[in-house]
Design a protein around this motif. Structure first.
Motif, PDB file in Angstrom:
ATOM      1  N   LEU A 170       0.871  -1.181   0.000  1.00  0.00           N
ATOM      2  CA  LEU A 170       0.000   0.000   0.000  1.00  0.00           C
ATOM      3  C   LEU A 170       0.906   1.228   0.000  1.00  0.00           C
ATOM      4  O   LEU A 170       1.966   1.213   0.612  1.00  0.00           O
ATOM      5  CB  LEU A 170      -0.846   0.042   1.267  1.00  0.00           C
ATOM      6  N   SER A 171       0.461   2.296  -0.632  1.00  0.00           N
ATOM      7  CA  SER A 171       1.257   3.525  -0.634  1.00  0.00           C
ATOM      8  C   SER A 171       1.157   4.196   0.734  1.00  0.00           C
ATOM      9  O   SER A 171       0.060   4.440   1.248  1.00  0.00           O
ATOM     10  CB  SER A 171       0.724   4.453  -1.721  1.00  0.00           C
ATOM     11  N   ARG A 172       2.319   4.494   1.316  1.00  0.00           N
ATOM     12  CA  ARG A 172       2.305   5.156   2.628  1.00  0.00           C
ATOM     13  C   ARG A 172       1.689   6.552   2.534  1.00  0.00           C
ATOM     14  O   ARG A 172       1.002   6.994   3.443  1.00  0.00           O
ATOM     15  CB  ARG A 172       3.737   5.251   3.185  1.00  0.00           C
ATOM     16  N   GLU A 173       1.934   7.236   1.416  1.00  0.00           N
ATOM     17  CA  GLU A 173       1.392   8.594   1.264  1.00  0.00           C
ATOM     18  C   GLU A 173      -0.134   8.558   1.226  1.00  0.00           C
ATOM     19  O   GLU A 173      -0.813   9.340   1.881  1.00  0.00           O
ATOM     20  CB  GLU A 173       1.898   9.258  -0.033  1.00  0.00           C
ATOM     21  N   ARG A 174      -0.643   7.619   0.449  1.00  0.00           N
ATOM     22  CA  ARG A 174      -2.117   7.533   0.344  1.00  0.00           C
ATOM     23  C   ARG A 174      -2.722   7.122   1.674  1.00  0.00           C
ATOM     24  O   ARG A 174      -3.794   7.586   2.059  1.00  0.00           O
ATOM     25  CB  ARG A 174      -2.513   6.534  -0.749  1.00  0.00           C
ATOM     26  N   LEU A 175      -2.029   6.246   2.359  1.00  0.00           N
ATOM     27  CA  LEU A 175      -2.542   5.812   3.660  1.00  0.00           C
ATOM     28  C   LEU A 175      -2.598   6.998   4.632  1.00  0.00           C
ATOM     29  O   LEU A 175      -3.603   7.215   5.312  1.00  0.00           O
ATOM     30  CB  LEU A 175      -1.656   4.686   4.211  1.00  0.00           C
ATOM     31  N   LEU A 176      -1.527   7.774   4.668  1.00  0.00           N
ATOM     32  CA  LEU A 176      -1.505   8.927   5.558  1.00  0.00           C
ATOM     33  C   LEU A 176      -2.627   9.910   5.195  1.00  0.00           C
ATOM     34  O   LEU A 176      -3.330  10.416   6.082  1.00  0.00           O
ATOM     35  CB  LEU A 176      -0.129   9.622   5.469  1.00  0.00           C
ATOM     36  N   GLY A 177      -2.798  10.156   3.891  1.00  0.00           N
ATOM     37  CA  GLY A 177      -3.862  11.062   3.452  1.00  0.00           C
ATOM     38  C   GLY A 177      -5.229  10.550   3.892  1.00  0.00           C
ATOM     39  O   GLY A 177      -6.071  11.311   4.387  1.00  0.00           O
ATOM     40  N   ALA A 178      -5.435   9.253   3.743  1.00  0.00           N
ATOM     41  CA  ALA A 178      -6.737   8.675   4.107  1.00  0.00           C
ATOM     42  C   ALA A 178      -6.969   8.751   5.618  1.00  0.00           C
ATOM     43  O   ALA A 178      -8.088   8.991   6.080  1.00  0.00           O
ATOM     44  CB  ALA A 178      -6.807   7.230   3.624  1.00  0.00           C
ATOM     45  N   VAL A 179      -5.915   8.547   6.404  1.00  0.00           N
ATOM     46  CA  VAL A 179      -6.073   8.640   7.871  1.00  0.00           C
ATOM     47  C   VAL A 179      -6.445  10.069   8.252  1.00  0.00           C
ATOM     48  O   VAL A 179      -7.357  10.305   9.053  1.00  0.00           O
ATOM     49  CB  VAL A 179      -4.773   8.227   8.619  1.00  0.00           C
ATOM     50  N   MET A 180      -5.756  11.039   7.663  1.00  0.00           N
ATOM     51  CA  MET A 180      -6.036  12.438   8.010  1.00  0.00           C
ATOM     52  C   MET A 180      -7.444  12.852   7.591  1.00  0.00           C
ATOM     53  O   MET A 180      -8.132  13.556   8.332  1.00  0.00           O
ATOM     54  CB  MET A 180      -4.987  13.370   7.377  1.00  0.00           C
ATOM     55  N   ASP A 181      -7.870  12.408   6.405  1.00  0.00           N
ATOM     56  CA  ASP A 181      -9.243  12.721   5.972  1.00  0.00           C
ATOM     57  C   ASP A 181     -10.257  12.157   6.963  1.00  0.00           C
ATOM     58  O   ASP A 181     -11.197  12.832   7.375  1.00  0.00           O
ATOM     59  CB  ASP A 181      -9.540  12.102   4.593  1.00  0.00           C
ATOM     60  N   ALA A 182     -10.052  10.900   7.336  1.00  0.00           N
ATOM     61  CA  ALA A 182     -11.004  10.264   8.261  1.00  0.00           C
ATOM     62  C   ALA A 182     -10.937  10.941   9.624  1.00  0.00           C
ATOM     63  O   ALA A 182     -11.962  11.162  10.273  1.00  0.00           O
ATOM     64  CB  ALA A 182     -10.683   8.771   8.388  1.00  0.00           C
ATOM     65  N   PHE A 183      -9.745  11.300  10.046  1.00  0.00           N
ATOM     66  CA  PHE A 183      -9.622  11.937  11.361  1.00  0.00           C
ATOM     67  C   PHE A 183     -10.386  13.256  11.381  1.00  0.00           C
ATOM     68  O   PHE A 183     -11.085  13.557  12.350  1.00  0.00           O
ATOM     69  CB  PHE A 183      -8.152  12.152  11.750  1.00  0.00           C
TER      70      PHE A 183
END
Ligand code: BTN
Length: 262
Positions: A170-183
């Motif tokens: 999984l892309s770490r950048e996309r994962l971080l973006g998705a966590v921040m959006d959900a947060f």
């Protein structure tokens, strides 16, 4: 949540939590995000260290300056745990074949470990600085094992990574973006109520301990019971053998499944 964004990236840093604390002392805005590829002194809960090799995982810390009573800060950790689970689910829907994603969906081990197949894939460490009556700032630090395949002896049977479980990068950048959006989404709901009322059901739905026997490691004395979910303050409700419900506050207490870690 304030929409101002300030993202600071470090190839190597002692700890993103420590760096976020330095940024806070220099007046950084609420919402500042500190991200690193490697930590040389990654911190875990209860004074443990957090293994943080380069190029493998995600390490980040979010600085917030919420107008909240001090006792509510620990709830933010649960909000972040939900955001991580939500992000993982969202990315896996997009990236993984149905069978592999569904058979290993992420769950939360109360209060804030994310587990996959019974092993820890993410840990969250919330630290804060307080004024006499309220929070000055909170730092929510998140470590997600993304590609790491080998773990220190003693961790191997308890820790895992997204790649080890899902067999895909999984892309770490996309994962971080998705966590921040959900947060952002969950944090708004949390601030509206000032507690977890609006998130409690979603959280309980993801709770690996739900309706399972747990051992509560309370410094005042261990006990066992059946976990029935969190309340609006994020405390774990545990039904005792005599039918009474104990409400367990995360601070000094940890919970183990019977048998094992979850
Ligand atoms: C735990 O013990 O479960 C919490 C681990 C938290 C690790 C993360 S990695 C990013 C941030 N910086 C740290 O030093 N710790 C947290």
């Amino acid at each position: 949540m304030e929409k101002e964004r300030n993202i600071l990236y470090f190839e190597s840093i002692d700890s993103t939590n420590v760096q976020a604390g330095r940024e806070a002392a220099n007046g950084a805005v609420s919402g500042t995000l500190v991200v690193a590829d490697r930590q040389t002194a990654g911190r875990g809960r209860r004074g443990r260290t957090w293994e943080s090799p380069a190029g493998r995982n995600l390490y980040f810390s979010l600085l917030l300056r919420p107008e909240l009573a001090v006792e509510k800060a620990s709830m933010l950790t649960l909000v972040m745990a939900l955001a991580v689970v939500h992000a993982l689910e969202k990315l896996t829907e997009a990236d993984l074949s149905e069978s592999s994603a569904k058979s290993k969906s992420p769950q939360i081990k109360w209060p804030n470990d994310i587990v996959l197949s019974g092993k820890k894939v993410c840990g969250i460490l919330t630290e804060m600085s307080v004024l006499p009556n309220r929070i000055e700032h909170v730092i929510i630090g998140v470590g997600i094992n993304v590609y790491q395949q080998e773990f220190a002896p003693g961790l191997a049977d308890k820790a895992t990574s997204l790649e080890a479980e899902w067999g895909q990068k999984l892309s770490r950048e996309r994962l971080l973006g998705a966590v921040m959006d959900a947060f952002e989404e969950y944090y708004d709901l949390f601030l509206q109520m000032g507690d977890l009322k609006m998130l409690q059901n979603i959280y309980n739905h993801k709770l690996v301990n739900l309706n399972r026997e747990v051992r509560v490691l309370d410094p005042k004395g261990e006990f066992t019971g059946i976990a029935t979910g969190i309340n609006e303050r994020g405390e774990l409700c545990v039904k005792l053998p005599d039918g009474q419900i104990a409400e367990v506050y995360a601070g000094e207490v940890s919970v183990r499944g019977i048998p094992g870690y979850v």
